[in-house]
Structures are given as C-alpha cells and as structure tokens.
Write a protein that holds these residues in place. Structure first.
Motif, short mmCIF file in Angstrom:
data_model
loop_
_atom_site.label_atom_id
_atom_site.label_comp_id
_atom_site.label_asym_id
_atom_site.label_seq_id
_atom_site.Cartn_x
_atom_site.Cartn_y
_atom_site.Cartn_z
N VAL A 18 0.90 -1.03 0.14
CA VAL A 18 -0.08 -0.19 0.04
C VAL A 18 1.00 1.27 -0.01
CG1 VAL A 18 -1.72 1.52 1.25
CG2 VAL A 18 -1.66 -1.00 1.28
N ALA A 19 0.62 2.16 -1.06
CA ALA A 19 1.12 3.38 -0.87
C ALA A 19 0.30 4.49 -0.33
CB ALA A 19 1.66 3.86 -2.29
N GLY A 20 0.89 5.21 0.92
CA GLY A 20 0.02 6.20 1.58
C GLY A 20 0.27 7.39 1.00
N CYS A 21 -0.45 7.85 -0.26
CA CYS A 21 -0.31 9.04 -0.74
C CYS A 21 -1.24 10.28 -0.60
CB CYS A 21 0.18 8.88 -2.27
SG CYS A 21 1.35 7.94 -2.84
N ASP A 22 -1.63 10.04 0.52
CA ASP A 22 -2.97 10.72 0.94
C ASP A 22 -2.80 12.02 1.81
OD1 ASP A 22 -2.32 9.18 3.07
OD2 ASP A 22 -4.42 8.64 3.68
N GLY A 23 -1.78 12.79 1.69
CA GLY A 23 -1.57 13.95 2.26
C GLY A 23 -1.52 13.95 3.89
N PHE A 24 -1.44 15.34 4.18
CA PHE A 24 -1.28 15.42 5.60
C PHE A 24 -2.53 15.08 6.52
CE2 PHE A 24 -1.20 18.25 9.28
CZ PHE A 24 -0.19 17.78 9.91
#
Ligand code: APR
Ligand code: PHB
Length: 393
Positions: free
Chosen positions: A157-163
């Motif tokens: 899983v790549a967590g690219c969901d911002g702050f």
C-alpha cells in the motif's frame, strides 16, 4: 478487488507513482476521495526543480509542461529597499527551475492515466476508510465508492493521501516519531489577472512581514503576503492587498507593482512536520502524508516527486529480482533528502518572515544573513544549490 500496489490519494504523489509503476509493468489502483474537478482546481505551489522536470519528461507527462513551463535562471531577494539577484545556473553548474503550477501537473497526469485504456484504474470519489493488516503479506484497504463499501487487497500500500489522510495514522503510535513546528503566521495568497511585474520570483523581507511575487503565466500573477494566523480574508479588500504588497516590495530605484483583478484568495498556515519512519510493514508513506514543509523554499511538490521515484524504483527492483533491499532502505533514503528540505525550508522561512514577538536583535540577524547572501558567492551558492534541488539519491 485485487492489485499489486494500492495507492491511496490522487494528488501529485499518488498520480505520479501510478504512472511510474505502470511503466515498470506493475499493477496498481489509485483511490482518490474527492471528485476530479475538485482535485484539478486545488491551487498549490508552482516551482519545479530540474530533477522533477526530468522525471515528468521521462515518464511522458511533460508535453504541456515543455510548452508552457517558464524556465527561471534566478530569484530576487529584497530587503531594506535593496534588490539582490541569486543566479541559479552560475552557482549550480547550470541548473535552473521551472515555473509550472502543481494543479497543471495534476491535470496532465489525470488526463494521461484516463486516456490509456490499459492504464491503472483511477477511482474518484473513493475514500479509503482503513488499511487493515499493513504489516502482513496481504494488506487490505477498505474504501467507500458509489455508496458501497469495498475492499482492495494488495501486496503493498502506498499512502499518498496527504497530511490529513488516514495512512500515517494507521501506523501504531509506538512505532513512530513525529517532529513538528508550527509558525505564528500564514500566507494570504492571491491569483491576479495581471502580467507579473517581474521576470523572476521576488522574495521580500520587510519590517511589516514577508511578501512573495510569483506567477502562473505571462498574464497571471501569483502573490503572497505574510499575515497573522487568525486572519479573516474578508478583512482584506483587493485594494488593501495591493497596497500592502506595494509597501513590502518597495525598492530603491525604478520599479512598480502592476495591479489587476484578483480572481482567487487563499489562506495557508505554515508548518514543518515529519513522521518517521516512512514505512510500516507493507505500507509506504510518500509526499505530504509523511512530511510537510512551509512553502517558502518551494519544496513540497518536489519532495513528493523524489519520494515516489524512490518508491517506484524499490518496487520495480522487488518485482524484477524478488529482493526487498531497496524497499527496506526506502524510509532512510527518503528521510535524508526530506530533512535537507526541512532544513532549507525552515531557513528560508525564518530568514524572510517576522515573528510577532521578534526582537530588534533578531531583525539585525536576519538582515545580516541576507547581506551575507548578497555579498558572498559561497553563501549565495548555498541558497542556489538547495533552491534548484539536491540530487535525487
Ligand atoms: N482516501 C482517498 N484519498 C484521500 C484520502 C482518503 N482517505 N485522504 C486524502 N486523500 C486525497 C486528497 O483528496 C488528495 O487529493 O489524497 C490526496 C493527497 O494529495 P496532496 O495533498 O496533494 O499530497 P501529495 O500528493 O503528497 O502532494 C504533495 O501537495 O500540499 C502540497 O505542497 C504540497 O506540493 C506538495 C504536494
Ligand atoms: C507559487 O508560485 O505558488 C510559489 C512559488 C514559490 C514559493 C512558493 C509558492 O516559494
């Protein structure tokens, strides 16, 4: 649903990662909670390091960037009525930066992904609700799409969901350290339909606070003012904004700030933040999900790009060889560069803004720092090297 890499977030980090993985022959799915129009409208920064341009070019996402991007060979520092130009290529062996808005990159990447029938699925309105078993061999992302709860089973899983996303919060508290600094001011940003009053960006330090003159195109200016954190933008009429900008940019000699209709106003708080490590089991954090920089150094987008380049390379290496070596090194590799950008962004921010409680001693130190940059090729080169971007490791 099943995929190799589940990507949460369709900002620049998630979209570029999908593109890089697709080109490496690795399946992925992008889940983006907002709708396409919202994501494409979001105004963000707009300075690309040479390395960022090279990556976009190498993955076929630079057609419009090559046409519309503006190459800049310098920036100007203003203080005490003085103007000092920092020559970027001269100090960096020929490197420069490109002015091209992040929102345009997002539009370009979305268009590319949707145009390719064999490309990875990109679901808008798909909100990730939870990442289950991130430290197992088959993590699962639970998400809501078209009113239904669904699951995406992944190898990674790549967590690219911002702050504000869920990825970094999925990591147990006893496995992380966070580092944070909040600044006692924000940026009031405006977009204006007026040709920029400068050829290159102006970073101004003034007794009344910082101001930045940037641009979006030869006809559209982007300007920022340092304001207190509790500012209500309703208190800032267009006239007040232009007057304040003109005061802070004032310089000895001939120069005038052109005014025009303001088409958008925004307020951005300033924050530095890092969460370590950037990996938990098979969950990898990238971009704003792992770190935030204040925008003064123009590093946020560029850091997101270097993270996903590092992650794509590690996933491709694993895909081809079965080795986890690069995946194991992902966090440490990224964090070295992240902390350099944190340091530089903090330096630019603290050198150019005035804190409400700033002492006359600190004022003098800021001016001495700026004078040093203006008079020492070594000090100027240090700024230039960081501004154009440190090498991608
Ligand atoms: N499920 C799906 N998507 C989500 C979720 C969720 N639970 N939470 C957030 N998102 C989406 C957001 O809607 C956003 O589109 O994740 C995306 C994150 O994108 P960005 O915030 O743009 O972050 P990133 O891609 O890391 O880009 C970093 O953005 O904030 C600027 O200055 C920063 O330029 C830098 C860049
Ligand atoms: C922008 O153009 O929005 C911009 C440029 C430089 C910065 C920050 C923002 O440092």
């Amino acid at each position: 649903m099943r995929t190799t890499v589940g990507i949460i977030g369709g900002g620049p980090a998630g979209l570029l990662l999908a593109r890089l993985l697709h080109r490496a022959g690795i399946d992925c799915v992008v889940l983006e909670s907002r709708d396409r129009a919202y994501v494409e409208r979001r105004q963000r920064a707009g300075i690309l390091e040479q390395g960022t341009v090279d990556v976009l070019r190498a993955c076929g996402a630079s057609e419009r960037l090559d046409r519309e991007g503006l190459t800049h060979h310098g920036i100007e520092l203003r203080f005490e009525g003085r103007a000092h130009r920092v020559d970027l290529p001269g100090a960096t062996g020929g490197k420069s930066v490109t002015v091209y808005a992040q929102t345009e990159i997002v539009k370009d990447l979305i268009a590319l992904q949707l145009a390719d029938p064999a490309g990875p699925p990109l679901l808008f309105g798909a909100e990730a609700l939870a990442i289950e078993k991130p430290d197992s061999a088959a993590p699962v992302v639970r998400f809501r799409h078209e009113g239904r709860e669904q699951t995406l089973t992944c190898d990674f899983v790549a967590g690219c969901d911002g702050f504000h996303g869920i990825a970094r919060r999925t990591v147990p508290a006893d496995r992380i350290r966070t580092f944070e600094r909040a600044y006692p001011y924000s940026w009031l940003g405006v977009l204006a339909d007026v040709p920029p009053s400068c050829k290159e960006l102006i970073y101004a330090r003034h007794q009344r606070g910082f101001a930045l003159h940037s641009m979006r195109s030869p006809r559209v200016s982007r300007l920022y003012l340092q304001v207190p954190n509790d500012t209500d933008t309703a208190d800032w009429s267009d006239e007040r904004i232009w007057d304040e900008l003109a005061t802070r940019f004032a310089v000895d000699g001939e120069w005038a700030l052109e005014r025009g209709p303001i088409t958008a106003t925004s307020l951005t708080p300033m924050r530095s933040f890092v969460q370590e490590p950037m990996r938990h089991g098979r969950l990898f954090l990238a971009g704003d999900a792992a770190h935030i920089v204040p925008p003064t150094g123009a590093k946020g987008l560029n850091l997101a790009v270097s993270d996903v380049v590092t992650l794509a390379r590690a996933l491709a290496h694993h895909h081809q060889t079965g080795s986890t070596e690069l995946l194991d090194g992902y966090s440490a590799t990224c964090l070295r560069r992240v902390w350099q950008a944190e340091r530089f962004s903090y330096f630019m921010t603290e050198t150019l803004h005035r804190r409400p409680d700033q002492s006359p001693f600190e004022d003098r130190l800021q001016l001495a720092q700026l004078d040093r940059i203006a008079t020492s090729p070594t000090a100027s080169a240090e700024l230039a090297e960081n501004y154009v971007g440190l090498p991608l490791s």
